[in-house]
Design a protein around this motif. Structure first.
Motif, PDB file in Angstrom:
ATOM      1  N   ALA A  67       0.700  -1.309  -0.034  1.00 27.79           N
ATOM      2  CA  ALA A  67      -0.115  -0.105  -0.021  1.00 27.79           C
ATOM      3  C   ALA A  67       0.768   1.284   0.142  1.00 27.79           C
ATOM      4  O   ALA A  67       0.313   2.348   0.304  1.00 27.79           O
ATOM      5  N   ASP A  82      -0.445   3.808  -2.091  1.00 31.93           N
ATOM      6  CA  ASP A  82      -2.022   4.716  -1.344  1.00 31.93           C
ATOM      7  C   ASP A  82      -1.311   5.471  -0.274  1.00 31.93           C
ATOM      8  O   ASP A  82      -1.998   6.748  -0.125  1.00 31.93           O
ATOM      9  N   PHE A  83      -0.645   5.091   0.713  1.00 31.22           N
ATOM     10  CA  PHE A  83      -0.079   5.686   1.541  1.00 31.22           C
ATOM     11  C   PHE A  83       0.475   7.120   1.130  1.00 31.22           C
ATOM     12  O   PHE A  83       0.123   8.436   1.695  1.00 31.22           O
ATOM     13  N   ARG A 139      -2.058   9.833   0.108  1.00 25.97           N
ATOM     14  CA  ARG A 139      -2.710  10.264   1.264  1.00 25.97           C
ATOM     15  C   ARG A 139      -1.773  11.110   2.045  1.00 25.97           C
ATOM     16  O   ARG A 139      -2.355  12.399   2.376  1.00 25.97           O
ATOM     17  N   GLU A 149       0.465   9.285  -7.717  1.00 22.18           N
ATOM     18  CA  GLU A 149       0.060   7.799  -8.175  1.00 22.18           C
ATOM     19  C   GLU A 149       0.633   7.196  -9.202  1.00 22.18           C
ATOM     20  O   GLU A 149       0.812   6.087  -9.063  1.00 22.18           O
ATOM     21  N   HIS A 159       0.697   8.728  10.698  1.00 21.02           N
ATOM     22  CA  HIS A 159      -0.395   8.540   9.956  1.00 21.02           C
ATOM     23  C   HIS A 159      -0.509   7.295   8.977  1.00 21.02           C
ATOM     24  O   HIS A 159      -1.032   7.129   7.955  1.00 21.02           O
ATOM     25  N   ASN A 160       0.032   6.317   9.476  1.00 19.65           N
ATOM     26  CA  ASN A 160       0.315   4.849   8.877  1.00 19.65           C
ATOM     27  C   ASN A 160      -0.785   4.120   8.987  1.00 19.65           C
ATOM     28  O   ASN A 160      -0.569   3.063   9.593  1.00 19.65           O
ATOM     29  N   ASP A 161      -1.867   4.431   8.504  1.00 20.09           N
ATOM     30  CA  ASP A 161      -3.223   3.737   8.608  1.00 20.09           C
ATOM     31  C   ASP A 161      -3.001   2.430   7.825  1.00 20.09           C
ATOM     32  O   ASP A 161      -3.693   1.359   7.948  1.00 20.09           O
ATOM     33  N   GLU A 162      -2.283   2.491   6.751  1.00 21.58           N
ATOM     34  CA  GLU A 162      -2.063   1.328   5.519  1.00 21.58           C
ATOM     35  C   GLU A 162      -1.107   0.345   6.002  1.00 21.58           C
ATOM     36  O   GLU A 162      -0.990  -0.585   5.201  1.00 21.58           O
ATOM     37  N   VAL A 188       2.134   0.442   6.094  1.00 24.73           N
ATOM     38  CA  VAL A 188       3.374   0.202   5.200  1.00 24.73           C
ATOM     39  C   VAL A 188       4.868   0.587   5.903  1.00 24.73           C
ATOM     40  O   VAL A 188       4.684   0.723   7.111  1.00 24.73           O
TER      41      VAL A 188
END
Lengths: 350, 96
Positions: free
Chosen positions: A54, A57-58, A61, A68, A119-122, A124
């Motif tokens: 991800a 995506d990270f 964001r 992208e 902020h690393n919700d993904e 990674v």
């Protein structure tokens, strides 16, 4: 710091990094940067690897610009913002096969990494690569000639923000056409164990320049200097760094706050100024017709202009070139950017 | 000058800059809102990331909109929106 500096180099602490402020004197280093080419020790820029399924995506964001489709042959400068739209850092993002490599601004690595991890919700992988990779820069109207003598002349004519994985002296390096000062600029990301050799080889062709000359030249072309421009509560719009934010992107951290600030049409804006014999301190009041209308962001003595040069943050209706204002009792004039026209704009790469 | 006179002078430049931004966005079909472009941001390479083909388009657009021919100008005139304003409206430069 991984590179060897000559005796007499003046170092200073900038954020979390100790960097060479000047190797000889500001005037000489600035002159060489604007007239020929200099080497830059950019080891104060932290390299952060973002990898994992991800990763893109990270990055999409947490970076304010659209990455992208950032391939491994491109890099891009972007702001990183917090939820309130304040600037965390200005990074150079390199597309990589397995994710991205982010290069922090000088001395801002620790702050950047903390923000990314928060902020690393993904989920990674975020790895500080500064123990094994460092950055050497070249900047100046004839920097392309140095590239030719040092590595390969074809690399010199890469398009702006193009990246090439190449080899120098049997060492794999990442080579990029970049630039902070409006002059031709290049960066070489090199393994730490080979950095001293590449630095020495570079210095066979050019002299080094310290952080002071680099930041002066950046100011002259309104390249944002995050550590000097983001103090206080200034947001992206007030700083005037809109071009490092892509508001057409669907989503990124800080987008709502940035749009709210933009749509309010309120607040202050930043404008360059010159004049006065004394270099005013940050926060010095700016007067227009005797009224307090803002403050000095920072100012320096410009070698190129032979005068004080600075940025002021004033009410939006007065953020325009050609106005006579007063700073600490001295008359100053607001300026049109760029304040110095880079020589590179009239010199082709041959 | 009084502060109101200074505001009026600033507004004159900002008006020209605004006109240039609208022209650039329209002619080059950019997705960005004109006001998002700042007066001082770079236009080529960094910043708005225009290229040499865009310059050709802008030469034509500026002549049509402002009646000013910049074909032989140095690249410095495209240094920023505000710098371009100096070229298309010499009164701004004269009063600077």
């Amino acid at each position: 710091m991984t590179l060897t500096h000559p005796e007499g180099t003046v170092h200073g602490q900038v954020g979390d990094a100790t960097v060479p402020l000047r190797f000889t004197d500001l005037s000489t280093e600035y002159g060489v940067l604007r007239d020929r080419a200099v080497a830059l020790d950019l080891s104060g820029h932290t390299l952060v690897e973002i990898s994992g399924p991800a990763a893109v995506d990270f990055a999409q964001r947490v970076l304010a610009r659209d990455v992208e489709y950032l391939t491994s042959e491109r890099c891009m400068m972007s702001l990183v913002l917090d939820d309130d739209g304040r600037v965390v850092d200005q990074v150079l993002a390199f597309g990589r096969e397995d994710g991205l490599l982010l290069e922090s601004s000088v001395g801002a690595g620790t702050r950047l990494i903390e923000h990314l991890r928060a902020h690393n919700d993904e989920g990674v992988e975020i790895v500080d690569r500064s123990a094994d990779l460092t950055v050497i820069g070249l900047e100046g109207p004839y920097a392309w000639g140095v590239v030719g003598r040092l590595i390969d002349g074809e690399l010199a004519s890469l398009p702006f923000e193009a990246v090439s994985d190449t080899v120098w002296n049997d060492v794999e390096i990442v080579f990029a056409r970049t630039g902070f000062t409006g002059e031709y600029g290049y960066q070489m990301i090199v393994p730490v164990e080979s950095a001293a050799d590449l630095w020495r080889a570079t210095l066979e062709h050019v002299t080094p320049s310290g952080q002071e000359a680099l930041e002066l030249a950046m100011l002259e072309v309104r390249q944002p200097i995050p550590r000097l421009e983001t103090a206080g509560d200034a947001d992206v719009i007030e700083i005037g760094a809109n071009w490092l934010v892509d508001v057409t992107k669907d989503e990124f951290v800080g987008k709502e706050a940035v749009l709210a600030a933009f749509e309010s049409r309120q607040g202050r804006r930043t404008v360059g100024f010159s004049g006065g014999d004394v270099v005013p301190e940050p926060g010095a009041r700016v007067l227009a017709g005797g009224e307090d209308v803002g403050e000095v962001v920072f100012a320096v003595r410009s070698v190129g202009l032979g005068a004080t040069l600075g940025l002021a943050r004033v009410e939006a209706g007065l953020a325009a070139a050609g106005l006579e204002l007063t700073v600490e009792g001295a008359g100053v004039t607001t300026l049109t950017s760029p304040y110095i026209v880079p020589k590179s704009w009239s010199i082709p790469i041959i | 000058m009084t502060v109101d006179e200074l505001r009026a002078k600033a507004a004159e430049r900002q008006q020209t800059c605004s006109q240039i931004k609208k022209m650039i966005v329209s002619r080059l079909d950019l997705e960005v809102e004109p006001d998002w472009i700042t007066d001082d941001q770079p236009l080529f390479g960094r910043g708005l990331e225009l290229d040499s083909l865009d310059v050709l388009e802008l030469y034509v657009a500026i002549e049509a909109e402002f009646g000013v021919a910049l074909y032989d100008s140095e690249m410095a005139v495209f240094g920023s929106i505000s710098r371009l304003a100096d070229e298309v409206d010499p009164r701004l430069r004269a009063s600077a």
